[in-house]
Design a protein around this motif. Sequence first.
Motif, mmCIF file in Angstrom:
data_model
loop_
_atom_site.group_PDB
_atom_site.id
_atom_site.type_symbol
_atom_site.label_atom_id
_atom_site.label_comp_id
_atom_site.label_asym_id
_atom_site.label_seq_id
_atom_site.Cartn_x
_atom_site.Cartn_y
_atom_site.Cartn_z
ATOM 1 N N ALA A 67 0.946 -1.070 -0.275
ATOM 2 C CA ALA A 67 0.382 0.041 -0.312
ATOM 3 C C ALA A 67 0.453 1.355 -0.357
ATOM 4 O O ALA A 67 1.042 2.424 -0.731
ATOM 5 N N ARG A 68 1.542 1.126 0.584
ATOM 6 C CA ARG A 68 3.117 2.143 0.274
ATOM 7 C C ARG A 68 3.422 3.365 -0.490
ATOM 8 O O ARG A 68 3.317 4.371 -1.270
ATOM 9 N N LEU A 69 3.941 1.483 -1.303
ATOM 10 C CA LEU A 69 4.756 1.871 -2.321
ATOM 11 C C LEU A 69 3.536 2.396 -3.668
ATOM 12 O O LEU A 69 4.252 3.199 -4.053
ATOM 13 N N ARG A 70 2.344 2.433 -3.068
ATOM 14 C CA ARG A 70 1.484 2.180 -4.268
ATOM 15 C C ARG A 70 1.254 3.946 -3.655
ATOM 16 O O ARG A 70 0.913 4.483 -5.527
ATOM 17 N N SER A 71 1.135 4.226 -2.914
ATOM 18 C CA SER A 71 0.970 5.408 -2.893
ATOM 19 C C SER A 71 2.164 6.114 -3.370
ATOM 20 O O SER A 71 1.647 7.570 -3.624
ATOM 21 N N TRP A 72 3.305 5.717 -3.033
ATOM 22 C CA TRP A 72 4.203 6.564 -3.225
ATOM 23 C C TRP A 72 4.363 6.726 -4.860
ATOM 24 O O TRP A 72 4.768 7.776 -5.927
ATOM 25 N N GLU A 73 3.964 5.652 -5.682
ATOM 26 C CA GLU A 73 3.808 5.635 -6.770
ATOM 27 C C GLU A 73 3.059 6.309 -7.665
ATOM 28 O O GLU A 73 2.654 7.530 -8.689
ATOM 29 N N ALA A 108 1.726 9.399 -6.369
ATOM 30 C CA ALA A 108 1.970 10.930 -5.253
ATOM 31 C C ALA A 108 3.035 10.824 -7.037
ATOM 32 O O ALA A 108 3.044 12.088 -7.372
ATOM 33 N N LEU A 109 4.709 10.028 -7.486
ATOM 34 C CA LEU A 109 5.492 10.495 -8.127
ATOM 35 C C LEU A 109 5.043 10.893 -9.498
ATOM 36 O O LEU A 109 4.984 11.752 -10.934
ATOM 37 N N LEU A 110 3.508 9.848 -9.861
ATOM 38 C CA LEU A 110 3.103 9.668 -11.358
ATOM 39 C C LEU A 110 2.023 11.477 -11.533
ATOM 40 O O LEU A 110 1.590 10.513 -11.996
ATOM 41 N N GLY A 111 1.832 11.472 -10.337
ATOM 42 C CA GLY A 111 0.583 12.743 -10.283
ATOM 43 C C GLY A 111 -0.799 12.213 -9.629
ATOM 44 O O GLY A 111 -1.903 13.312 -10.233
ATOM 45 N N GLY A 112 -1.004 10.825 -9.849
ATOM 46 C CA GLY A 112 -2.330 10.659 -9.095
ATOM 47 C C GLY A 112 -2.970 10.472 -7.654
ATOM 48 O O GLY A 112 -1.545 11.260 -7.026
ATOM 49 N N GLY A 113 -3.286 9.781 -7.355
ATOM 50 C CA GLY A 113 -3.638 10.427 -5.714
ATOM 51 C C GLY A 113 -4.858 10.369 -5.085
ATOM 52 O O GLY A 113 -5.664 11.471 -6.183
ATOM 53 N N LYS A 114 -4.745 10.520 -4.045
ATOM 54 C CA LYS A 114 -5.959 11.286 -3.466
ATOM 55 C C LYS A 114 -5.712 12.377 -3.384
ATOM 56 O O LYS A 114 -4.392 13.120 -3.068
ATOM 57 N N GLY A 115 -6.742 13.102 -2.284
ATOM 58 C CA GLY A 115 -7.031 14.353 -2.207
ATOM 59 C C GLY A 115 -6.533 15.417 -3.932
ATOM 60 O O GLY A 115 -6.438 16.666 -3.658
ATOM 61 N N ARG A 116 -6.774 15.035 -5.292
ATOM 62 C CA ARG A 116 -7.194 15.935 -6.340
ATOM 63 C C ARG A 116 -8.177 16.850 -6.322
ATOM 64 O O ARG A 116 -9.087 15.511 -6.389
ATOM 65 N N ARG A 117 -8.427 17.849 -6.879
ATOM 66 C CA ARG A 117 -9.418 17.540 -7.700
ATOM 67 C C ARG A 117 -10.594 17.562 -8.287
ATOM 68 O O ARG A 117 -11.400 18.006 -8.797
ATOM 69 N N ASP A 118 -8.924 17.287 -9.208
ATOM 70 C CA ASP A 118 -9.352 16.895 -10.861
ATOM 71 C C ASP A 118 -9.463 14.958 -10.989
ATOM 72 O O ASP A 118 -9.427 14.791 -12.597
ATOM 73 N N GLY A 119 -9.874 14.648 -10.127
ATOM 74 C CA GLY A 119 -9.772 13.320 -10.085
ATOM 75 C C GLY A 119 -8.008 12.407 -9.904
ATOM 76 O O GLY A 119 -9.084 10.926 -10.066
ATOM 77 N N GLY A 120 -7.486 13.021 -9.703
ATOM 78 C CA GLY A 120 -6.365 12.282 -9.695
ATOM 79 C C GLY A 120 -5.668 11.749 -10.517
ATOM 80 O O GLY A 120 -6.592 11.177 -11.347
ATOM 81 N N GLY A 121 -4.864 12.045 -11.599
ATOM 82 C CA GLY A 121 -3.491 10.966 -12.454
ATOM 83 C C GLY A 121 -4.399 12.170 -14.427
ATOM 84 O O GLY A 121 -3.481 11.570 -14.677
ATOM 85 N N GLY A 122 -4.812 12.615 -14.165
ATOM 86 C CA GLY A 122 -5.853 13.037 -15.359
ATOM 87 C C GLY A 122 -5.914 12.100 -16.069
ATOM 88 O O GLY A 122 -5.737 12.275 -17.645
#
Length: 125
Positions: free
Chosen positions: A36-42, A44-58
């Motif tokens: 789970a930690r590795l996925r959250s780091w990926e 964050a590095l790739l621009g996805g994840g929680k807390g983004r208003r545009d839905g994350g990752g585009g």
Amino acid sequence: MYKLNSQSSGKGEARATTLRRTAKTTPNPNERKLDARLRSWEDALLGGGKGRRDGGGGGDKKGSGKHREGDIVGQHAAKIGSENVGYQLLQAMGWSEGDRMGVTGGLEAPIHAVFKATKLGLGSI
């Protein structure tokens, strides 16, 4: 995950982290928590994840919010407009829309980036 203590020392480029074992340190972390930690780091590095208003990752798939293995990134992105600084610089160097770039004729279409999540790549932890 490994139940280590960490301490940072130094400033700027001389800054370093020191890890120390504790009585609870284990060589076998909880695999689910580690994944789970590795996925959250990926994310964050790739621009996805929680807390983004545009839905994350585009993501290119409507409603998906994240890219999946093999997705073409930016496939449905809008064309860069003439107000873009890069567009203006190219025009100042003699390029016009519809022309190819490069000494040998250049590419007719942009190179597509294909999303790959199965490997972390160089520089990963």
